[in-house]
Design a protein around this motif. Structure first.
Motif, PDB file in Angstrom:
ATOM      1  N   PHE A   5       4.271  -2.964  -5.280  1.00 10.57           N
ATOM      2  CA  PHE A   5       3.451  -1.754  -5.399  1.00 10.57           C
ATOM      3  C   PHE A   5       2.764  -1.682  -6.766  1.00 10.57           C
ATOM      4  N   GLU A   6       3.510  -1.937  -7.831  1.00  8.72           N
ATOM      5  CA  GLU A   6       2.928  -1.857  -9.183  1.00  8.72           C
ATOM      6  C   GLU A   6       1.829  -2.896  -9.386  1.00  8.72           C
ATOM      7  N   ARG A   9      -1.260  -1.904  -7.350  1.00  3.87           N
ATOM      8  CA  ARG A   9      -1.897  -0.721  -7.937  1.00  3.87           C
ATOM      9  C   ARG A   9      -2.849  -1.103  -9.072  1.00  3.87           C
ATOM     10  N   SER A  15      -7.270  -0.447  -3.940  1.00  5.72           N
ATOM     11  CA  SER A  15      -6.978   0.981  -4.126  1.00  5.72           C
ATOM     12  C   SER A  15      -6.790   1.719  -2.794  1.00  5.72           C
ATOM     13  N   SER A  17      -5.630   0.347   0.054  1.00  2.00           N
ATOM     14  CA  SER A  17      -4.320  -0.089   0.559  1.00  2.00           C
ATOM     15  C   SER A  17      -3.192   0.626  -0.176  1.00  2.00           C
ATOM     16  N   VAL A  18      -3.339   0.796  -1.478  1.00  2.00           N
ATOM     17  CA  VAL A  18      -2.321   1.500  -2.278  1.00  2.00           C
ATOM     18  C   VAL A  18      -2.225   2.958  -1.820  1.00  2.00           C
ATOM     19  N   LEU A  21      -0.362   3.075   1.405  1.00  2.00           N
ATOM     20  CA  LEU A  21       1.083   2.914   1.175  1.00  2.00           C
ATOM     21  C   LEU A  21       1.712   4.240   0.784  1.00  2.00           C
ATOM     22  N   GLN A  22       1.042   4.943  -0.119  1.00  2.00           N
ATOM     23  CA  GLN A  22       1.562   6.233  -0.578  1.00  2.00           C
ATOM     24  C   GLN A  22       1.580   7.238   0.571  1.00  2.00           C
ATOM     25  N   ALA A  27       5.410   3.374  -0.592  1.00  2.00           N
ATOM     26  CA  ALA A  27       5.243   3.022  -2.008  1.00  2.00           C
ATOM     27  C   ALA A  27       6.589   2.823  -2.697  1.00  2.00           C
ATOM     28  N   GLU A  28       7.544   3.702  -2.420  1.00  2.00           N
ATOM     29  CA  GLU A  28       8.856   3.608  -3.061  1.00  2.00           C
ATOM     30  C   GLU A  28       9.594   2.332  -2.645  1.00  2.00           C
ATOM     31  N   SER A  31       8.348  -0.615  -4.372  1.00  2.00           N
ATOM     32  CA  SER A  31       8.534  -0.526  -5.824  1.00  2.00           C
ATOM     33  C   SER A  31       9.932  -0.954  -6.215  1.00  2.00           C
TER      34      SER A  31
END
Length: 142
Positions: A5-6, A9, A15, A17-18, A21-22, A27-28, A31
């Protein structure tokens, strides 16, 4: 090295796709620990995706979660490893068809345009199309 994830990002091409995910609640997971293979469509891939389909997915938590989970595989798999398979099961439950060599790999209709981005909790591949699981596609079309 950072998590999937990081790392994603920090790539401006990813952006959307990120954000997916959120919105999909993944996302978690991407991560933290575990080993995953993520498939990230570029922002351009989302721009060619039918807008009414994207709107229907974004308006429904279950649909977005299904779509996001369809882009993640349990375990860390390079394109070389994927190329030895004909299909693979995603976290969403459906399978992706795999064809081509590591250099010309396709997952369903999506081409891998940047393979094997190493991260602390797995790997990701950048793809040129958004993958839509059959079950989500059928619900969206209804």
């Amino acid at each position: 090295m950072k998590s999937i994830f990081e790392t994603a990002r920090e790539d401006s091409r990813l952006s959307t796709s990120v954000a997916m995910l959120q919105a999909g609640g993944l996302a978690e997971a991407l991560s933290g620990g575990g080993e995953y293979t993520a498939l990230f469509p570029t922002n351009e891939a989302y721009s060619t995706f039918p807008e009414e389909v994207l709107d229907a997915v974004m308006d429904d938590r279950e649909r977005i979660e299904g779509m996001v989970l369809y882009h993640v595989i349990q375990g860390k798999l390079t394109t070389r490893e994927l190329a030895r398979m004909e299909a693979i099961r995603t976290l969403q439950g459906d399978h992706l068809d795999i064809s081509g060599s590591p250099e010309t790999m396709r997952l369903n209709d999506a081409a891998v345009i940047q393979p094997d981005v190493e991260c602390t909790n797995g790997i990701y591949h950048v793809i040129d199309r958004v993958l839509l699981p059959r079950a989500v596609e059928a619900r969206v079309r209804r």
